[in-house]
Motif scaffolding. Structure first.
Motif, PDB file in Angstrom:
ATOM      1  N   ALA A 199      -1.616  -0.712  -3.864  1.00 32.00           N
ATOM      2  CA  ALA A 199      -1.719  -1.631  -3.154  1.00 32.00           C
ATOM      3  C   ALA A 199       0.166  -2.807  -2.554  1.00 32.00           C
ATOM      4  N   GLN A 200       0.067  -3.636  -1.411  1.00 32.13           N
ATOM      5  CA  GLN A 200       1.428  -4.004  -1.409  1.00 32.13           C
ATOM      6  C   GLN A 200       0.955  -5.713  -1.314  1.00 32.13           C
ATOM      7  N   GLU A 265      -5.117  -7.134 -13.432  1.00 34.22           N
ATOM      8  CA  GLU A 265      -3.941  -6.441 -13.687  1.00 34.22           C
ATOM      9  C   GLU A 265      -2.884  -5.914 -12.724  1.00 34.22           C
ATOM     10  N   ALA A 266      -2.204  -5.852 -12.151  1.00 31.48           N
ATOM     11  CA  ALA A 266      -1.268  -5.247 -12.000  1.00 31.48           C
ATOM     12  C   ALA A 266      -0.491  -4.155 -12.486  1.00 31.48           C
ATOM     13  N   VAL A 267      -0.723  -3.155 -12.298  1.00 30.90           N
ATOM     14  CA  VAL A 267      -0.357  -1.655 -12.670  1.00 30.90           C
ATOM     15  C   VAL A 267       0.924  -0.649 -12.277  1.00 30.90           C
ATOM     16  N   LYS A 268       1.918  -0.146 -12.737  1.00 30.66           N
ATOM     17  CA  LYS A 268       2.706   0.165 -12.168  1.00 30.66           C
ATOM     18  C   LYS A 268       2.838   1.251 -13.185  1.00 30.66           C
ATOM     19  N   GLY A 288       5.552 -13.499  -8.802  1.00 29.98           N
ATOM     20  CA  GLY A 288       6.577 -13.176  -9.461  1.00 29.98           C
ATOM     21  C   GLY A 288       7.088 -11.359  -9.378  1.00 29.98           C
ATOM     22  N   LEU A 289       5.640 -11.266  -8.723  1.00 22.74           N
ATOM     23  CA  LEU A 289       6.225  -9.324  -8.909  1.00 22.74           C
ATOM     24  C   LEU A 289       7.147  -9.075  -8.237  1.00 22.74           C
ATOM     25  N   ALA A 290       7.792  -7.958  -8.602  1.00 20.99           N
ATOM     26  CA  ALA A 290       8.519  -6.835  -7.903  1.00 20.99           C
ATOM     27  C   ALA A 290       8.114  -6.165  -6.939  1.00 20.99           C
ATOM     28  N   ALA A 291       8.926  -6.452  -5.750  1.00 19.91           N
ATOM     29  CA  ALA A 291       7.957  -5.861  -4.872  1.00 19.91           C
ATOM     30  C   ALA A 291       7.994  -4.354  -4.841  1.00 19.91           C
TER      31      ALA A 291
END
Lengths: 454, 299
Positions: A199-200, A265-268, A288-291
């Protein structure tokens, strides 16, 4: 002294006449023994019939079987030490005797010392001492309420769950799961739920879940909002089910509600980049999450059952729980007795030690405690006797189903003789056993009394 | 004494005054912590009883739906319905039974024990000290020992289930403590008072009634309160010897315990009613209560 006919108890073995033995000598006009008998008779009759005769009767009765007609010797006593039920009662009484008197004495000492440092000590003492006036029956009802399993009813679990929820925010949706099949944008993963596609930001992430039972739905859940305010990576977690079967799978329908308190949670690259929690309408946003593109997932903690406190009235905790109620009842007794002992300690000796540079702890440990030891012993022994005889609290607080696990000797004695057991031989043996257990303290009392009178 | 004080003062001044300041500071901080801890402990002791009161004043439905502490946001849910329902169930009878058991027991224990205590304290007779030691020994006999023998005794005499059977059992088991307490108090009465009366030829019962009993009032008051509460709060003796017609409140409530959740209206209001009179007595006479307890705990 010579005209006294006290028999074996004449307190003159060491040659020092006791002050008590002297008093009658002052009475040249003392009454005759016949009058003494008149004054003693009512008490003697009552004590004889209701206390002394029953002791003898119980000892004999304990040697006969349930019907009372067959002599069985010590068989009832062997039963006490071999039957699994009575062994549990002995074990429980042992736990009581080891744990409760120490806790009551230590708390009483602590309260007594601390009340000296507050201005409202009288009010404090009244409050802590108050349970002494209340029946153990009422205390039992009070603590049955405190120990109710449901955190919405029992105070103990309400406090525990509140404390627990303060430290872990997960709401707990044990039954929630994604819909099966390719149409669902999310799937189960590692015990949690994760998006199938990365997701973006700017494209709301939809996380529909099903399977939630109506009674586990949080009361603050608001109608789900499909399009959270733009900005950053955001989305909605909601209960994708419309009662009556209408509504579209995977889309937020008007009657569907958000799932609040869900950890997202946002996971990369396998690393958690950000964590957030859903609002009442189910929306969430990572600030404040990096693009870039992320996998959005709901970790496993969301799907464990919520913490519901301890099962106080279950088999494992029932005895500690009842001991808690016992402490609530008796701590005031210990505190008041020890307070009186503290008040009697000469302040000078404490001051002298402080001036000599002793720390508060040293003063307490080396002076206060030794001077208090007679009072502490009285409290401790009184509590041992009380724990040996404990009955009402166990009878009232333990629900019928766990009474075998929380049983104590006094209760078992009542149960086998009157509460359905109908075995007065075993009942008498248990009563005699109880008498034997308190016998050392009886002797101790008598000896201490004789010593003090001398 | 004077030198000791002087040393003390010098010690204080010679000692580091800085440390004094510091420890005072610590005391202040510690004082605040002690206040907080004591307030928490006080709440811990107060709140459970408060809970019973609130539960007793809410309907079963409300009690089953939410904790009693929600009352702070919904005070309108309070009702006295449980109490009126309870009184309609015949609980009043057990209330009167409690009184019919407690009051005679207290009076009998005081009267009988005072007589015996007087004899032990101020009369000379063979075996006196031995008999009194036996009384001291009987102080802690568990009542369980007498349950079976007295049940068969009452069965044989037809007394079983009657109020006198419960009263007499209580009286007998109250006597050792009562005699012990009163005798120790009576011993402290000045001998000159009794001697004077005896010289005047006053009969013993008169000395007892007009000198010893009035002078013993503080101890008798302590004993009375203690005995009253002890009997009022008893459950075991009532459980064994009382029947449904003579049962006190404790037994009546106990019979409702099996269905705790469903009977919570009756149980909570009944338990609160049963403890309100002891609480009033306790707050009114706490001084005597404490004295009696200290005297009774075999110093």
């Amino acid at each position: 002294m010579t005209e006294r006919l006290d028999g074996p108890q004449a307190p003159s073995q060491d040659g020092a006449p006791s002050p008590r033995a002297d008093t009658p000598k002052k009475f040249r006009l003392g009454p005759s023994p016949a009058i003494a008998i008149v004054f003693l008779l009512p008490a003697a009759i009552l004590l004889g019939i209701w206390v002394v005769y029953p002791i003898v009767y119980s000892i004999f009765r304990s040697l006969f079987d349930a019907s009372g007609s067959v002599f069985v010797g010590v068989e009832n006593f062997t039963t006490i030490f071999t039957d699994r039920g009575t062994l549990v009662t002995i074990r429980n009484n042992l736990i009581w005797v080891i744990v409760a008197p120490i806790l009551v004495t230590v708390l009483g000492l602590l309260f007594a010392v601390l009340t000296e440092r507050i201005k409202w000590s009288t009010a404090f003492k009244l409050i802590v001492f108050m349970p002494m006036a209340v029946s153990l029956m009422a205390a039992g009802v009070i603590f049955r309420l405190v120990y109710e399993q449901d955190p919405d009813k029992g105070l103990a679990n309400a406090v525990l769950t509140t404390v627990n929820d303060t430290f872990s925010s997960s709401q707990g949706y044990p039954d929630a799961r994604p819909r099966e099949g390719d149409a669902s944008p999310v799937a189960a993963k590692d015990g949690g739920v994760a998006t199938k596609q990365p997701a973006q930001a700017g494209q709301p992430v939809l996380i529909p879940l099903v399977g939630i039972k109506a009674n586990t739905m949080p009361t603050n859940a608001a109608p789900a909002l499909a399009n959270p305010p733009p900005g950053g990576l955001s989305g909605t977690v909601w209960f994708d089910f419309t009662p009556g079967g209408q509504g579209t799978s995977g889309a937020v329908d008007p009657q569907e509600k958000g799932l609040p308190g869900m950890t997202v949670e946002a996971v990369k690259d396998g690393q958690v980049a950000a964590t957030t929690t859903t609002a009442a309408n189910g929306t969430f946003r990572f600030d404040g999450l990096a693009a870039g593109s992320y996998e959005v997932r709901l970790p496993q903690t969301n799907f464990t059952a919520p913490y519901r406190g301890l099962n106080w009235l279950g088999e494992a905790l029932i005895t500690p729980a009842i001991i808690g109620a016992f402490i609530w009842v008796w701590a005031g007794f210990a505190m008041v007795l020890i307070s009186a002992g503290l008040a009697a300690i000469p302040r000078d000796s404490l001051e002298a030690a402080r001036i000599d540079g002793a720390t508060e702890w040293q003063v307490f440990r080396k002076i206060t405690i030794p001077l208090l030891s007679p009072v502490l012993l009285v409290v401790f022994v009184t509590m041992i006797i009380n724990t040996l005889k404990v009955f009402d609290l166990v009878f009232i607080i333990a629900p019928a189903s766990v009474q075998p696990q929380s049983n104590v000797i006094a209760l078992e004695m009542w149960r086998v003789s009157f509460g359905g057991g109908n075995n007065q031989g075993l009942g008498s043996a248990l009563a005699v056993f109880l008498l034997i257990l308190v016998l050392p303290f009886m002797i101790m009392n008598v000896r201490r009394f004789r010593r003090e009178e001398r | 004494m004077a030198t000791a004080t002087a040393t003390v003062e010098r010690g204080v001044h010679a000692g580091a005054p800085k440390r004094g300041l510091l420890s005072r500071g610590v005391d202040k901080l510690g004082g605040g912590a002690v206040q907080v801890v004591m307030i928490l402990i006080g709440l811990f002791w107060l709140v459970p009883t408060l809970g019973l009161l609130v539960v007793s004043m809410r309907s079963v439905a409300v009690n089953n739906a939410e904790g009693w502490w929600t009352i702070f946001t919904k005070p309108a849910e309070l009702t006295l319905a449980n109490y009126s329902n309870l009184l309609a169930t015949g609980f009043t009878a057990s209330f009167w039974n409690t009184i019919a058991i407690t009051v005679p027991t207290t009076i009998l224990v005081i009267g009988i024990a005072a007589m015996a205590a007087y004899a032990f304290a101020w009369m000379d007779f063979p075996g006196r000290d031995l008999l009194f030691l036996i009384v001291v020994g009987l102080l802690i006999v568990p009542i369980q020992v007498a349950l079976i023998p007295m049940a068969s005794f009452y069965g044989g005499t037809g007394m079983f289930g009657s109020i006198p059977s419960v009263v007499l059992f209580h009286v007998a088991f109250g006597l050792p403590f009562a005699i012990f307490l009163l005798r120790n108090f009576f011993v402290g009465i000045p001998a000159s008072l009794l001697e004077a009366a005896r010289m005047d030829g006053a009969p013993e019962w008169k000395i007892f009634a007009s000198i010893v009993f009035p002078l013993g009032k503080p101890a008798i008051a302590s004993l009375g309160i203690f005995q009253f509460l002890w009997v009022w709060n008893d459950m075991l003796i009532a459980l064994v010897f009382a029947n449904p017609d003579s049962q006190p409140m404790t037994k009546a409530l106990q019979s409702q315990m099996r269905q705790f959740g469903n009977n919570i209206d009756i149980l909570s209001s009944g338990a609160f009613l049963s403890l309100i009179i002891p609480l009033i007595l306790f707050f009114a006479f706490q001084r005597y209560f404490v004295q009696g307890m200290m005297a009774g705990s075999v110093k």
